[in-house]
Design a protein around this motif. Structure first.
Motif, short mmCIF file in Angstrom:
data_model
loop_
_atom_site.label_atom_id
_atom_site.label_comp_id
_atom_site.label_asym_id
_atom_site.label_seq_id
_atom_site.Cartn_x
_atom_site.Cartn_y
_atom_site.Cartn_z
N HIS A 1 4.03 3.10 7.07
CA HIS A 1 5.47 2.84 7.54
C HIS A 1 5.67 1.32 7.67
O HIS A 1 6.60 0.88 7.38
CB HIS A 1 5.73 3.57 8.80
CG HIS A 1 5.69 5.08 8.47
ND1 HIS A 1 6.87 5.64 7.71
CD2 HIS A 1 4.98 6.25 8.98
CE1 HIS A 1 6.97 6.89 7.70
NE2 HIS A 1 5.71 7.28 8.50
N GLU A 2 4.80 0.63 8.20
CA GLU A 2 4.71 -0.74 8.30
C GLU A 2 5.03 -1.48 6.89
O GLU A 2 5.76 -2.38 6.63
CB GLU A 2 3.40 -1.49 8.86
CG GLU A 2 3.45 -1.15 10.36
CD GLU A 2 4.57 -1.82 11.06
OE1 GLU A 2 4.85 -3.11 10.74
OE2 GLU A 2 5.52 -1.27 12.15
N GLY B 1 8.83 -3.89 2.61
CA GLY B 1 9.49 -3.74 1.39
C GLY B 1 8.44 -3.18 0.42
O GLY B 1 8.96 -3.47 -0.71
N GLY B 2 7.52 -3.09 0.67
CA GLY B 2 6.74 -2.73 -0.39
C GLY B 2 5.49 -2.07 -0.56
O GLY B 2 5.49 -2.15 0.08
N PRO B 3 4.72 -1.41 -1.55
CA PRO B 3 4.34 -2.12 -2.71
C PRO B 3 5.50 -1.99 -3.62
O PRO B 3 6.42 -1.21 -3.77
CB PRO B 3 3.18 -1.36 -3.32
CG PRO B 3 3.61 0.06 -2.57
CD PRO B 3 4.07 -0.12 -1.38
N GLY B 4 5.50 -2.87 -4.86
CA GLY B 4 6.66 -3.05 -5.74
C GLY B 4 6.76 -1.96 -6.50
O GLY B 4 8.07 -1.81 -6.92
#
Length: 243
Positions: free
Chosen positions: A211-212, A217-220
């Motif tokens: 969740h963090e 934003g990621g992984p891409g």
């Protein structure tokens, strides 16, 4: 399978609902301590961290529907949930493995307030056996069967190293214990009719790490829309809790 679980199955109470009942009970107890007599489903749901529709559905399995315009009577709902969870009677607990975690569990005050009485602390380490911990004397693991029989132990808490956990589990099951809370980092094999709840702190931390990462934003290559908000390889544990 215990008689309480048979009743739950007969009444069609889902396991996911059972898992949330202690959360509702904790929220209700907090309200009772503040002298709150009634609570709306929205207020109780917010305190428990669920949506109100799910809470109302959960409580309907107990036959509790609240009163329109008034809500739920806190004291009575505490009684209903406590009765369903089996907390209106005392349950005797033995803790096997008195390392750092076992010591913390032995000193946890929440057991007594919820109807659980720790009657035995057991360990195989001769340097630990005989120590006084939380007003109890640590017994040698060789006395496990005697402790279970003498005190009528209903629940065994296993907090041993992984390598010892299965052997301990086999012994408590052979002694007649049918409910096990497992803190050891290993999956236990038990016969039908024995319930095991596994508490794995590393899994909880990994879920929080997911969740963090998602908040950052990621992984891409992870598309939360395409994956409907579920992490890659979401565990059965997460699915059960969120059901």
């Amino acid at each position: 399978m215990t008689s309480r679980q048979n009743r739950q199955r007969d009444r069609g109470i889902p396991e996911a609902t059972v898992a949330r009942l202690p959360v509702y009970l904790r929220a209700l107890t907090g309200l009772q301590e503040r002298d709150v007599a009634t609570v709306s489903s929205e207020e109780l749901a917010a305190a428990a961290g669920v949506n109100s529709a799910k809470l109302r559905k959960d409580l309907s399995h107990l036959g509790s529907y609240g009163t329109r315009g008034v809500g739920y009577e806190v004291e009575y709902l505490i009684y209903q949930i406590s009765r369903e969870l089996g907390l209106t009677q005392d349950w005797v607990v033995a803790i096997i493995g008195v390392g750092n975690l076992g010591r913390a569990l032995a000193g946890y005050g929440g057991f007594a307030s919820r109807g659980f009485r720790v009657a035995g602390l057991l360990d195989a380490d001769e340097t630990i056996v005989g120590q006084e911990i939380s007003a109890m004397t640590v017994e040698h693991i060789d006395r496990l069967e005697d402790i279970i029989a003498d005190h009528g132990v209903s629940i065994a808490v296993i907090a041993t190293p992984a390598g010892a956990a299965q052997g301990v589990c086999d012994r408590v099951v052979a002694a007649g214990v049918t409910s096990v809370l497992n803190f050891a980092p290993v999956v236990l094999s038990v016969p039908d009719g024995v319930d095991v709840r596994k508490v794995d702190l590393s899994i909880e931390l990994q879920i929080l790490a997911f969740h963090e990462q998602r908040k950052a934003g990621g992984p891409g290559d992870y598309d939360p829309v395409a994956d409907a908000g579920e992490p890659p390889g979401a565990t059965q544990y997460v699915e059960a809790v969120e059901a």
